[in-house]
Design an enzyme around this catalytic site. Structure first.
Site, PDB file in Angstrom:
ATOM      1  CG  ASP A 292      17.085   0.006  29.158  1.00  0.00           C
ATOM      2  OD1 ASP A 292      18.202   0.301  29.323  1.00  0.00           O
ATOM      3  OD2 ASP A 292      15.798   0.604  28.778  1.00  0.00           O
TER       4      ASP A 292
ATOM      5  N   GLY B  20      22.799   2.039  33.347  1.00  0.00           N
ATOM      6  CA  GLY B  20      23.276   3.180  33.723  1.00  0.00           C
ATOM      7  C   GLY B  20      22.622   3.922  34.764  1.00  0.00           C
TER       8      GLY B  20
ATOM      9  CD1 TRP C  37      21.575  -1.845  39.732  1.00  0.00           C
ATOM     10  CD2 TRP C  37      23.802  -1.280  39.409  1.00  0.00           C
ATOM     11  NE1 TRP C  37      22.465  -2.731  40.619  1.00  0.00           N
ATOM     12  CE2 TRP C  37      23.721  -2.268  40.429  1.00  0.00           C
ATOM     13  CE3 TRP C  37      24.884  -0.944  39.020  1.00  0.00           C
ATOM     14  CZ2 TRP C  37      24.951  -2.627  41.067  1.00  0.00           C
ATOM     15  CZ3 TRP C  37      26.037  -1.333  39.592  1.00  0.00           C
ATOM     16  CH2 TRP C  37      25.937  -2.258  40.607  1.00  0.00           C
TER      17      TRP C  37
ATOM     18  CG  HIS D  41      27.656  -0.348  30.538  1.00  0.00           C
ATOM     19  ND1 HIS D  41      26.164  -0.349  30.367  1.00  0.00           N
ATOM     20  CD2 HIS D  41      27.986   0.476  30.186  1.00  0.00           C
ATOM     21  CE1 HIS D  41      25.817   0.767  29.630  1.00  0.00           C
ATOM     22  NE2 HIS D  41      26.819   1.433  29.888  1.00  0.00           N
TER      23      HIS D  41
ATOM     24  CD  GLU E 161      19.057   2.419  16.764  1.00  0.00           C
ATOM     25  OE1 GLU E 161      19.151   1.637  17.435  1.00  0.00           O
ATOM     26  OE2 GLU E 161      18.376   2.410  15.422  1.00  0.00           O
TER      27      GLU E 161
ATOM     28  CG  LEU F 251      21.165 -21.195  25.315  1.00  0.00           C
ATOM     29  CD1 LEU F 251      19.400 -21.075  25.309  1.00  0.00           C
ATOM     30  CD2 LEU F 251      21.770 -20.249  26.458  1.00  0.00           C
TER      31      LEU F 251
ATOM     32  NE  ARG G 119      12.710   3.569  24.736  1.00  0.00           N
ATOM     33  CZ  ARG G 119      12.564   4.633  25.549  1.00  0.00           C
ATOM     34  NH1 ARG G 119      11.728   5.574  26.060  1.00  0.00           N
ATOM     35  NH2 ARG G 119      13.867   5.084  26.192  1.00  0.00           N
TER      36      ARG G 119
HETATM   37  C1  IPE Z   1      18.452  -0.809  24.053  1.00  0.00           C
HETATM   38  O1  IPE Z   1      18.547   0.027  25.191  1.00  0.00           O
HETATM   39  C2  IPE Z   1      19.616  -1.580  23.514  1.00  0.00           C
HETATM   40  C3  IPE Z   1      20.201  -2.099  24.618  1.00  0.00           C
HETATM   41  C4  IPE Z   1      19.744  -2.659  25.713  1.00  0.00           C
HETATM   42  C5  IPE Z   1      21.439  -2.814  24.170  1.00  0.00           C
HETATM   43  P1  IPE Z   1      18.711   1.662  25.242  1.00  0.00           P
HETATM   44  O2  IPE Z   1      18.569   2.066  26.485  1.00  0.00           O
HETATM   45  O3  IPE Z   1      19.654   1.972  24.421  1.00  0.00           O
HETATM   46  O4  IPE Z   1      17.149   1.837  24.530  1.00  0.00           O
HETATM   47  P2  IPE Z   1      16.567   3.339  24.285  1.00  0.00           P
HETATM   48  O5  IPE Z   1      17.168   4.127  23.328  1.00  0.00           O
HETATM   49  O6  IPE Z   1      16.585   3.956  25.521  1.00  0.00           O
HETATM   50  O7  IPE Z   1      15.101   2.973  23.664  1.00  0.00           O
HETATM   51  C1  IPE Z   2      21.581  -1.035  28.740  1.00  0.00           C
HETATM   52  O1  IPE Z   2      21.367   0.175  29.845  1.00  0.00           O
HETATM   53  C2  IPE Z   2      22.731  -1.349  28.080  1.00  0.00           C
HETATM   54  C3  IPE Z   2      23.286  -0.596  26.775  1.00  0.00           C
HETATM   55  C4  IPE Z   2      22.458  -0.006  26.223  1.00  0.00           C
HETATM   56  C5  IPE Z   2      24.303  -0.922  26.299  1.00  0.00           C
HETATM   57  P1  IPE Z   2      21.534   1.398  29.685  1.00  0.00           P
HETATM   58  O2  IPE Z   2      23.294   1.865  29.456  1.00  0.00           O
HETATM   59  O3  IPE Z   2      20.736   1.867  28.459  1.00  0.00           O
HETATM   60  O4  IPE Z   2      21.075   1.833  30.980  1.00  0.00           O
HETATM   61  P2  IPE Z   2      19.990   3.156  31.173  1.00  0.00           P
HETATM   62  O5  IPE Z   2      18.887   3.064  30.421  1.00  0.00           O
HETATM   63  O6  IPE Z   2      20.827   4.416  31.070  1.00  0.00           O
HETATM   64  O7  IPE Z   2      19.777   3.033  32.892  1.00  0.00           O
HETATM   65 MG    MG Z   3      18.750   2.400  28.403  1.00  0.00          MG
END
Ligand code: IPE
Ligand code: IPE
Ligand code: MG
Length: 252
Positions: A23, A26, A28, A40, A70, A134, A197
């Site tokens: 996570d 976005g 970053w 990404h 989600e 792996l 979470r």
């Molecule tokens: C969880 O990240 C899913 C992945 C890393 C692919 P999210 O950024 O979507 O999680 P929430 O919705 O903030 O909990």
């Molecule tokens: C996780 O990073 C990647 C995916 C859920 C695909 P995010 O895209 O959720 O990044 P943030 O949480 O918005 O920084």
């Molecule tokens: Mg996220």
């Protein structure tokens, strides 16, 4: 009827199964005034490094959360860019993973993915199925609740067809029917990006996982950070309901 007391898995220094919620891509990108998609892309590099690191450490299973059920709720443009990126990554990385003896497996709702991506996934799984290094599981369009409901439905179907009786449904049989059937429970969960979470990841397999939360945004997660997570794991006493004294008296 008394509930059987589950046995404790043999204590180990290294985790058998590591799962990662990657996570922070976005944020970053936002910090650098770049589009989220750039985050990404940068995240793929961090994932590649982690796979190499875990293979070197002889970890048996690594499960990466790439796209949750989600995440379909994100803007269409971002979802589209992610799907295109997944196809590109599969094209680019499959050879290398195969050469490195990695066995690839995808978990998640394939019916919701585009045919081009599913074709690549099928090909990569077929190609690497006999590899002995792996086991890399990539969770795409995956949700822990979806997985559990699918397993329940599959078992109900088997009962209806007379190949299973309700009495034979136990935790082992249920776990075998889940998407990760055959993989041990998660020993160590790593989540980057500062949130604490589970976000509907491997709900069943995380039952007794050690949880390592890091504020590092995923594209910045390096082998040093991974080593820190493993050290955190090594320092835990896994009690599985027992007391510390019991474990010290009977370390195995
Ligand atoms: C969880 O990240 C899913 C992945 C890393 C692919 P999210 O950024 O979507 O999680 P929430 O919705 O903030 O909990
Ligand atoms: C996780 O990073 C990647 C995916 C859920 C695909 P995010 O895209 O959720 O990044 P943030 O949480 O918005 O920084
Ligand atoms: Mg996220």
């Amino acid at each position: 009827m008394s509930t059987p007391i589950p046995s404790i898995p043999a204590p180990r220094n290294v985790p058998r199964h590591v799962a990662v919620i990657m996570d922070g891509n976005g944020r970053w990108a936002n910090l650098r005034a770049m589009p989220r998609q750039a985050g990404h892309k940068a995240g793929v590099k961090a994932a590649r490094q982690l796979v190499e690191y875990m293979a070197e450490r002889s970890i048996e299973c690594l499960t990466l959360f790439a796209f949750s059920s989600e995440n379909w709720a994100r803007p269409r443009e971002e979802v589209g860019a992610l799907m295109t990126l997944f196809v590109e990554v599969m094209k680019r990385e499959a050879d290398n993973l195969h050469k490195n003896n990695v066995r690839l497996r995808f978990i998640g709702n394939r019916d919701s993915l585009g045919s081009r991506l599913v074709k690549r996934i099928d090909e990569a799984e077929q190609r690497t199925r006999d590899n002995t290094g792996l086991q890399l599981n990539v969770a795409m369009a995956y949700g822990g609740r979806w997985d559990i409901v699918e397993a329940a439905r599959a078992m109900a179907e088997q009962v209806r067809n007379g190949v299973l009786t309700p009495e034979r449904i136990d935790e082992t049989a249920f776990a075998e029917t889940l998407e990760l059937g055959g993989c041990p429970d998660v020993d160590l969960l790593i989540r980057t990006g500062g949130e604490k979470r589970i976000s509907n990841f491997l709900l069943w397999h995380l039952a007794y996982a050690e949880l390592f939360f890091s504020d590092v945004l995923w594209p910045e997660f390096s082998s040093e950070h991974a080593a820190e997570a493993i050290r955190f794991f090594e320092a835990r006493q896994r009690r599985y309901g027992r007391t510390g004294d019991q474990l010290e008296a009977q370390p195995c």
